[in-house]
Design a protein around this motif. Structure first.
Motif, PDB file in Angstrom:
ATOM      1  N   VAL A 440      53.323  27.548  54.276  1.00  0.00           N
ATOM      2  CA  VAL A 440      53.192  26.648  55.419  1.00  0.00           C
ATOM      3  C   VAL A 440      53.941  25.351  55.129  1.00  0.00           C
ATOM      4  O   VAL A 440      53.860  24.807  54.022  1.00  0.00           O
ATOM      5  CB  VAL A 440      51.705  26.325  55.683  1.00  0.00           C
ATOM      6  N   THR A 441      54.666  24.852  56.122  1.00  0.00           N
ATOM      7  CA  THR A 441      55.369  23.576  55.968  1.00  0.00           C
ATOM      8  C   THR A 441      54.441  22.420  56.287  1.00  0.00           C
ATOM      9  O   THR A 441      53.404  22.591  56.950  1.00  0.00           O
ATOM     10  CB  THR A 441      56.584  23.499  56.898  1.00  0.00           C
ATOM     11  N   GLY A 442      54.802  21.260  55.834  1.00  0.00           N
ATOM     12  CA  GLY A 442      54.012  20.070  56.149  1.00  0.00           C
ATOM     13  C   GLY A 442      53.965  19.799  57.639  1.00  0.00           C
ATOM     14  O   GLY A 442      52.937  19.361  58.175  1.00  0.00           O
ATOM     15  N   GLY A 443      55.078  20.063  58.330  1.00  0.00           N
ATOM     16  CA  GLY A 443      55.111  19.853  59.775  1.00  0.00           C
ATOM     17  C   GLY A 443      54.151  20.778  60.505  1.00  0.00           C
ATOM     18  O   GLY A 443      53.466  20.367  61.451  1.00  0.00           O
ATOM     19  N   GLU A 444      54.090  22.044  60.064  1.00  0.00           N
ATOM     20  CA  GLU A 444      53.168  22.994  60.694  1.00  0.00           C
ATOM     21  C   GLU A 444      51.724  22.557  60.489  1.00  0.00           C
ATOM     22  O   GLU A 444      50.901  22.606  61.413  1.00  0.00           O
ATOM     23  CB  GLU A 444      53.395  24.392  60.110  1.00  0.00           C
ATOM     24  N   ALA A 445      51.385  22.127  59.269  1.00  0.00           N
ATOM     25  CA  ALA A 445      50.024  21.679  58.994  1.00  0.00           C
ATOM     26  C   ALA A 445      49.677  20.442  59.812  1.00  0.00           C
ATOM     27  O   ALA A 445      48.563  20.317  60.337  1.00  0.00           O
ATOM     28  CB  ALA A 445      49.857  21.393  57.509  1.00  0.00           C
ATOM     29  N   ALA A 446      50.629  19.516  59.958  1.00  0.00           N
ATOM     30  CA  ALA A 446      50.381  18.296  60.732  1.00  0.00           C
ATOM     31  C   ALA A 446      50.185  18.617  62.209  1.00  0.00           C
ATOM     32  O   ALA A 446      49.309  18.037  62.875  1.00  0.00           O
ATOM     33  CB  ALA A 446      51.537  17.318  60.534  1.00  0.00           C
ATOM     34  N   ARG A 447      50.999  19.528  62.757  1.00  0.00           N
ATOM     35  CA  ARG A 447      50.833  19.908  64.167  1.00  0.00           C
ATOM     36  C   ARG A 447      49.504  20.635  64.381  1.00  0.00           C
ATOM     37  O   ARG A 447      48.855  20.485  65.427  1.00  0.00           O
ATOM     38  CB  ARG A 447      52.005  20.782  64.609  1.00  0.00           C
ATOM     39  N   PHE A 448      49.092  21.424  63.385  1.00  0.00           N
ATOM     40  CA  PHE A 448      47.796  22.105  63.459  1.00  0.00           C
ATOM     41  C   PHE A 448      46.664  21.073  63.513  1.00  0.00           C
ATOM     42  O   PHE A 448      45.756  21.177  64.345  1.00  0.00           O
ATOM     43  CB  PHE A 448      47.632  23.008  62.231  1.00  0.00           C
ATOM     44  N   LEU A 449      46.718  20.099  62.630  1.00  0.00           N
ATOM     45  CA  LEU A 449      45.681  19.067  62.598  1.00  0.00           C
ATOM     46  C   LEU A 449      45.652  18.275  63.899  1.00  0.00           C
ATOM     47  O   LEU A 449      44.576  17.964  64.429  1.00  0.00           O
ATOM     48  CB  LEU A 449      45.937  18.138  61.404  1.00  0.00           C
ATOM     49  N   LYS A 450      46.819  17.967  64.458  1.00  0.00           N
ATOM     50  CA  LYS A 450      46.876  17.225  65.729  1.00  0.00           C
ATOM     51  C   LYS A 450      46.277  18.049  66.864  1.00  0.00           C
ATOM     52  O   LYS A 450      45.567  17.521  67.729  1.00  0.00           O
ATOM     53  CB  LYS A 450      48.318  16.852  66.064  1.00  0.00           C
ATOM     54  N   ALA A 451      46.547  19.349  66.871  1.00  0.00           N
ATOM     55  CA  ALA A 451      45.987  20.210  67.920  1.00  0.00           C
ATOM     56  C   ALA A 451      44.469  20.232  67.836  1.00  0.00           C
ATOM     57  O   ALA A 451      43.784  20.229  68.877  1.00  0.00           O
ATOM     58  CB  ALA A 451      46.553  21.626  67.790  1.00  0.00           C
ATOM     59  N   MET A 452      43.919  20.268  66.641  1.00  0.00           N
ATOM     60  CA  MET A 452      42.467  20.213  66.479  1.00  0.00           C
ATOM     61  C   MET A 452      41.914  18.895  67.010  1.00  0.00           C
ATOM     62  O   MET A 452      40.926  18.863  67.746  1.00  0.00           O
ATOM     63  CB  MET A 452      42.085  20.356  64.997  1.00  0.00           C
ATOM     64  N   MET A 453      42.549  17.800  66.628  1.00  0.00           N
ATOM     65  CA  MET A 453      42.081  16.470  67.047  1.00  0.00           C
ATOM     66  C   MET A 453      42.162  16.303  68.561  1.00  0.00           C
ATOM     67  O   MET A 453      41.252  15.740  69.180  1.00  0.00           O
ATOM     68  CB  MET A 453      42.902  15.399  66.340  1.00  0.00           C
ATOM     69  N   ASP A 454      43.233  16.806  69.169  1.00  0.00           N
ATOM     70  CA  ASP A 454      43.390  16.694  70.628  1.00  0.00           C
ATOM     71  C   ASP A 454      42.286  17.464  71.355  1.00  0.00           C
ATOM     72  O   ASP A 454      41.752  16.989  72.371  1.00  0.00           O
ATOM     73  CB  ASP A 454      44.768  17.230  71.046  1.00  0.00           C
ATOM     74  N   ASP A 455      41.939  18.657  70.846  1.00  0.00           N
ATOM     75  CA  ASP A 455      40.897  19.437  71.508  1.00  0.00           C
ATOM     76  C   ASP A 455      39.520  18.801  71.324  1.00  0.00           C
ATOM     77  O   ASP A 455      38.710  18.772  72.254  1.00  0.00           O
ATOM     78  CB  ASP A 455      40.881  20.866  70.949  1.00  0.00           C
ATOM     79  N   LEU A 456      39.267  18.260  70.125  1.00  0.00           N
ATOM     80  CA  LEU A 456      37.986  17.612  69.879  1.00  0.00           C
ATOM     81  C   LEU A 456      37.832  16.326  70.674  1.00  0.00           C
ATOM     82  O   LEU A 456      36.706  15.857  70.916  1.00  0.00           O
ATOM     83  CB  LEU A 456      37.828  17.319  68.373  1.00  0.00           C
ATOM     84  N   ALA A 457      38.941  15.747  71.088  1.00  0.00           N
ATOM     85  CA  ALA A 457      38.889  14.496  71.843  1.00  0.00           C
ATOM     86  C   ALA A 457      38.558  14.710  73.316  1.00  0.00           C
ATOM     87  O   ALA A 457      38.249  13.747  74.035  1.00  0.00           O
ATOM     88  CB  ALA A 457      40.218  13.740  71.723  1.00  0.00           C
ATOM     89  N   LEU A 458      38.592  15.964  73.788  1.00  0.00           N
ATOM     90  CA  LEU A 458      38.295  16.234  75.198  1.00  0.00           C
ATOM     91  C   LEU A 458      36.819  15.986  75.496  1.00  0.00           C
ATOM     92  O   LEU A 458      35.958  16.138  74.627  1.00  0.00           O
ATOM     93  CB  LEU A 458      38.652  17.680  75.528  1.00  0.00           C
TER      94      LEU A 458
END
Length: 460
Positions: A440-458
């Protein structure tokens, strides 16, 4: 001369190198029938009954309750009854019979080098093949060493983890159970008897003390208190402090069952994974009403897996291959007194909040009473450690191959955050994402973490 057959401990379907004897159901000299329970063995995941491979007389038992037997080592010896029907060597029973072919290969010959489960190679050259008698499940690991040890003593009670798990399930107070095993070890039958007659129920009144008039010979011998530790001697002079090792007490205890497997798995993961972690905080300020935090966390992982499929994958470091999964099976770390279990929450991507809660409740219950099938403890595609329910904000949890990522959810907190025009107090969830940087690349892990945060923010 009687025909003596040796039965070697089979791989109990989990690929583990050993198992612990919980209880023998027979003794030497007993007559046993084919497929009758021979003994109960504890593996890293469950307590299983091992059936007898013969009808006949038990001539020798290798090991006692609490002993660790390596897979492929001698477990028992039999004198088959020549007048009784025995299982044919070629009879299909769902198990493997006949000569051992080698570790990791079903067709290895005497001159072929095959891989071992511990790494390296096993060279069979010059060694005669041993005949595996009776029921053998899976490939056998050659060995004959028996680790002799006593059941662990906790709270003054000697018992193996399986006995403690049964006592917990049957709501039996082990401190009130009369032990019948060797050296005062509580057996499975002791717990079953106590549950049946109700003499050791949890929460029951303590046993009535024996009056002093009953005689000195009945009074228990009370332990003598240790002298108080002080920085000065009796003469009032400073005492030289000895190294801690001089006063260390206690007996080293061999790890068994779940903890033994956990030690192996963690060591293997540490040796084979290139871990990197990213941390951040999900803002839950927009949540409306009371919501199921675990269900929301699971949903956010599913969303992130769909956004970044590279995180929901298996990686083969030896062959450098990657397998992306269309479904999401989340391994949920469950902490127990016996060690760490990781049951799989199957098809998390199609479960709603109620389905997630019901599935997690079922898995936890099965883990607690040790009834969970071995198949439910493997095959997950990504992992979650919700350690925040106890304490801690951020972590670097261990990625266990073949998965490539694990999410750590920390303790929720109310933090002061900057907003346009001032500051506010928001409820936030700390998140840690550890990933195998080989896959896994750092960019993939960062986008994964952002997707989690965006969904939890709903809001919901």
């Amino acid at each position: 001369m009687a025909d003596i057959k040796t039965f070697y401990l089979p791989d109990l379907g989990e690929g583990l190198p050993d198992a612990t004897i919980v209880e023998w159901h027979v003794k030497e000299g007993d007559y046993i029938k084919l497929d009758a329970p021979l003994c109960s063995m504890e593996t890293a995941k469950a307590v299983v009954d091992v059936p007898s491979p013969y009808t006949g007389k038990v001539t020798k038992l290798h090991g006692a309750a609490g002993d660790i037997i390596e897979t492929g080592s001698a477990l028992a010896e039999f004198e088959p009854d020549p007048n009784a029907k025995q299982r044919a060597e070629a009879e299909s029973t769902g198990h493997h019979h006949g000569p051992k072919k080698g570790v990791g290969s079903a067709t290895a010959d005497a001159h072929k080098v095959v891989a071992s489960d511990e790494g390296g190679e096993i060279d069979d050259n010059g060694k005669p093949e041993r005949e595996d008698e009776g029921t053998v499940v899976g490939a056998m690991i050659s060995g004959s060493h028996v680790h002799v040890e006593q059941a662990s003593s906790v709270g003054g009670v000697k018992a193996v983890p399986a006995v403690r798990a049964l006592a917990k399930k049957l709501k039996v107070d082990l401190t009130r159970v009369h032990p019948t095993g060797a050296d005062g070890v509580v057996t499975l039958q002791d717990v079953k008897n106590a549950a049946a007659n109700g003499t050791a129920a949890l929460g029951a009144a303590p046993a009535r003390a024996v009056p002093a008039s009953a005689g000195r010979h009945l009074a228990p011998e009370l332990p003598q208190p240790e002298p108080a530790r002080t920085a000065t001697s009796l003469a009032g002079k400073p005492v030289r402090t000895a190294p801690p090792s001089v006063h260390a007490s206690g007996q080293p205890e061999q790890l068994k069952g779940v903890r033994r497997n956990m030690a192996r798995v963690m060591a293997e993961a540490h040796a084979n994974v290139v871990p990197t972690s990213l941390v951040d905080d999900a803002d839950l300020h927009a949540w409306i009403g009371k919501q199921d935090i675990t269900a929301r966390l699971i949903r956010s992982i599913v969303v992130a897996c769909k956004t970044v499929p590279a995180m929901n994958a298996w990686f083969d470091g030896k062959n450098l291959t990657r397998t992306l999964h269309p479904h999401v099976d989340i391994g949920i770390a469950v902490d127990t007194d016996d060690g760490l279990f990781v049951p799989a929450l199957r098809n998390a991507d199609v479960l709603d909040g109620a389905g997630v809660r019901a599935a997690i409740k079922r898995l936890r219950s099965q883990v607690e009473d040790r009834s969970i099938p071995a198949s439910e403890l493997s095959g997950y595609t990504i992992s979650l450690s919700n350690f925040g329910m106890f304490a801690g904000r951020y972590a670097t949890p261990v990625v266990v191959p073949p998965t490539v990522a694990i999410i750590g959810a920390g303790k929720l907190s109310h933090d002061v955050v900057a907003v346009i025009g001032g500051i506010e107090v928001h409820r936030r969830m700390p998140l840690s994402v550890t990933f195998d940087h080989r896959a896994v690349t750092g960019g993939e892990a960062a986008r994964f973490l952002k997707a989690m945060m965006d969904d939890l923010a709903l809001p919901n």
